[in-house]
Design an enzyme around this catalytic site. Structure first.
Site, PDB file in Angstrom:
ATOM      1  N   LYS A 170      46.760  44.491  44.110  1.00  0.00           N
ATOM      2  CA  LYS A 170      45.905  43.431  43.565  1.00  0.00           C
ATOM      3  C   LYS A 170      46.808  42.373  42.970  1.00  0.00           C
ATOM      4  O   LYS A 170      47.937  42.682  42.561  1.00  0.00           O
ATOM      5  CB  LYS A 170      44.986  43.997  42.473  1.00  0.00           C
ATOM      6  CG  LYS A 170      43.762  43.153  42.203  1.00  0.00           C
ATOM      7  CD  LYS A 170      42.638  43.412  43.187  1.00  0.00           C
ATOM      8  CE  LYS A 170      41.522  42.430  43.021  1.00  0.00           C
ATOM      9  NZ  LYS A 170      40.363  42.742  43.883  1.00  0.00           N
TER      10      LYS A 170
ATOM     11  N   ASP B 217      39.212  37.186  45.810  1.00  0.00           N
ATOM     12  CA  ASP B 217      38.479  37.907  44.753  1.00  0.00           C
ATOM     13  C   ASP B 217      37.863  36.791  43.906  1.00  0.00           C
ATOM     14  O   ASP B 217      37.696  35.659  44.398  1.00  0.00           O
ATOM     15  CB  ASP B 217      39.434  38.800  43.938  1.00  0.00           C
ATOM     16  CG  ASP B 217      38.686  39.732  42.969  1.00  0.00           C
ATOM     17  OD1 ASP B 217      38.035  40.671  43.437  1.00  0.00           O
ATOM     18  OD2 ASP B 217      38.735  39.510  41.737  1.00  0.00           O
TER      19      ASP B 217
END
Ligand code: NDP
Length: 451
Positions: free
Chosen positions: A124, A164
């Site tokens: 991430k 995201d």
């Protein structure tokens, strides 16, 4: 938690005491691994390694705004685990981004990616940059500066970022363009790309659609369906919009949507026409959800109040709740409001939108509850399908990708449901998803000699 697992958890806190979101994500997973570790005691060594990212990259991102002022943001990439495939996970641009949040998201991603059945490790990244209110030119300059460092750490067989919060098609385009220029190659190094340059059909829809496919399977275990069901949705971004669309496809009635300024409640239901108005508002005009109440009759807008006020959205009476905004948006008291409102199933569209107290309330009251690592895995699964299409240098039709996505979601549901039963916790999707996701990574890690 048994003593050995507890000592792992304590060491995580001692090592990084200032990372509460990461602690929360680790605790939730460790809490449910007990039965799996009793069966495979040697896997405890895997757990000790899994709570530490393989690599964390932090860098500065300088960029100039339209007035010629310099800003310096912070960029990150957390490469958490590559035991079953290249690191894979989104980039988040939001002022709240810090290492705790990215480590929680990266850790969750490891289990989620494992559950999809596709060969993807977990990672991430992102930045504390706030794209809100910034011009296209400013966002472009920021993305180019961000990629001017990130590009040397990623690659189609190494680490494949995606979008995201705050990173949608526009940002992926700017990031991809800069990567291609610097690396001097055209590969599927990012997913969520535009269709003309290697994107996959259904990728924008995938997380929301997948969430509803998963929730449909949950409801079916109780002989229920979305047909005629009233559904509360939070957020109004990518996940929320396409969850809303799929709920409509299945005959349900979505009644709420939100953004960080508040939520709307539309008793008549958000129909297709209103949903396309929201998509235009959010994706093209970049407006606020409040404008929905100004545009359509009989709609209430409630402004969000800072903590400790309860988010009244969750007072909505209905059959299903799909939290799709951000982490920790339903606390224990808000969960009680949903239970009082007659909710049957709650499936997380966002990552960790329910606090541990909220999850406990749902489980104690016999509400079907799905953790995001299972129910929102459709996005990354379709990113995996985008990677496959890029490697094959071909593209599948909308129907082909949608069918594969649906099959993956049905399979994740089955895997989580059956694993929970096998370990004596029937109906506990949290335990089922954690154990099923863990076992695949653990076996791979052991086989490779725990590196
Ligand atoms: P978007 O940026 O498209 O939308 C986010 C939505 O949530 C917006 O409506 C935003 O409102 C709201 N929001 C964000 N932060 C807050 C906050 N602190 N308080 C209240 N509302 C907030 O993001 P996505 O839809 O892509 O992502 C939503 C969630 O789903 C995230 O948790 C993400 O990690 C998760 N997720 C996304 C996937 C994807 O494929 N996109 C895949 C799997 C999970 P505002 O505009 O006012 O900020």
């Amino acid at each position: 938690m048994n003593n050995v697992i507890k000592s792992v958890y304590d060491s995580v806190i001692a090592r990084d005491p200032d990372q509460p979101e990461f602690h929360q994500a680790v605790e939730e997973v460790l809490d449910s691994l007990g039965p799996a570790l009793e069966d495979n005691p040697s896997h405890i060594d895997v757990v000790k390694g899994m709570v530490e990212p393989e690599r964390v990259i932090q860098f500065r991102v300088p960029w100039y705004d339209d007035d010629g002022q310099l800003h310096v943001n912070r960029g990150f990439r957390v490469q958490f685990n590559s035991a079953i495939g290249p690191y894979k996970g989104g980039l988040r641009f939001h002022p709240s981004v810090n290492l705790s949040i990215l480590k929680f998201l990266g850790f969750e991603q490891v289990f989620k990616n494992s559950l999809t059945g596709l060969p993807m490790g977990g990672g991430k990244g992102g930045s504390d940059f706030d794209p809100k209110g910034r011009s296209d030119a400013e966002v472009k300059r920021f993305c180019q500066s961000f990629m001017s460092e990130l590009w040397r750490h990623i690659g189609a067989d190494l680490d494949v970022p995606a979008g995201d919060i705050g990173v949608g098609g526009r940002e992926i385009g700017f990031l991809f363009g800069m990567y291609r220029k610097l690396a001097n190659e055209f590969t599927g190094v990012l997913t969520g790309k535009g269709l003309p340059y290697g994107g996959s059909l259904i990728r924008p829809e995938a997380t929301g659609y997948g969430l509803v496919y998963f929730a449909r399977e949950m409801l079916a275990t109780k002989g229920k369906s979305f047909d005629g069901a009233t559904v509360a949705i939070s957020g109004s971004g990518n996940v929320a919009q396409f969850a809303c669309e799929k709920v409509l496809d299945l005959g349900g009635r979505p009644v709420t949507m939100s953004d960080s300024s508040g939520y709307i409640f539309d008793a008549k239901g958000i129909d297709r026409e209103k949903l396309s108005w929201i998509m235009d508002l959010k994706n093209n005009r970049r407006g606020r959800i409040k404008e929905y109440a100004e545009n359509f009759d009989g709609v209430e807008f409630t402004e969000s109040k800072p903590e400790p006020n309860l988010n009244q959205l969750w007072r909505t009476q209905g059959d299903g709740a799909l939290p799709g905004a951000t982490q920790n948006e339903i606390n224990g008291n808000e969960a009680k409001m949903l239970v009082d409102g007659g909710v049957i199933a709650v499936a997380e569209g966002a990552n960790m939108p329910c606090t541990p107290e909220a999850v406990e309330v749902f489980q104690k009251n016999g509400i079907l509850f799905a953790p995001g690592k299972a129910s929102n895995a459709g996005g990354v699964a379709t990113s995996g399908l985008e990677m496959s299409q890029n490697s094959l240098r071909m593209s599948w039709t909308r129907e082909e990708v949608d069918q594969k996505l649906e099959a993956i979601m049905v399979n994740i549901h089955k895997n989580a449901f059956e694993t929970a039963e096998r370990y004596g916790m029937p109906g506990d999707y949290v335990a089922g998803a954690n154990i099923a996701g863990f076992l695949k990574v653990a076996e791979s890690t052991m086989a490779q000699g725990i590196l």
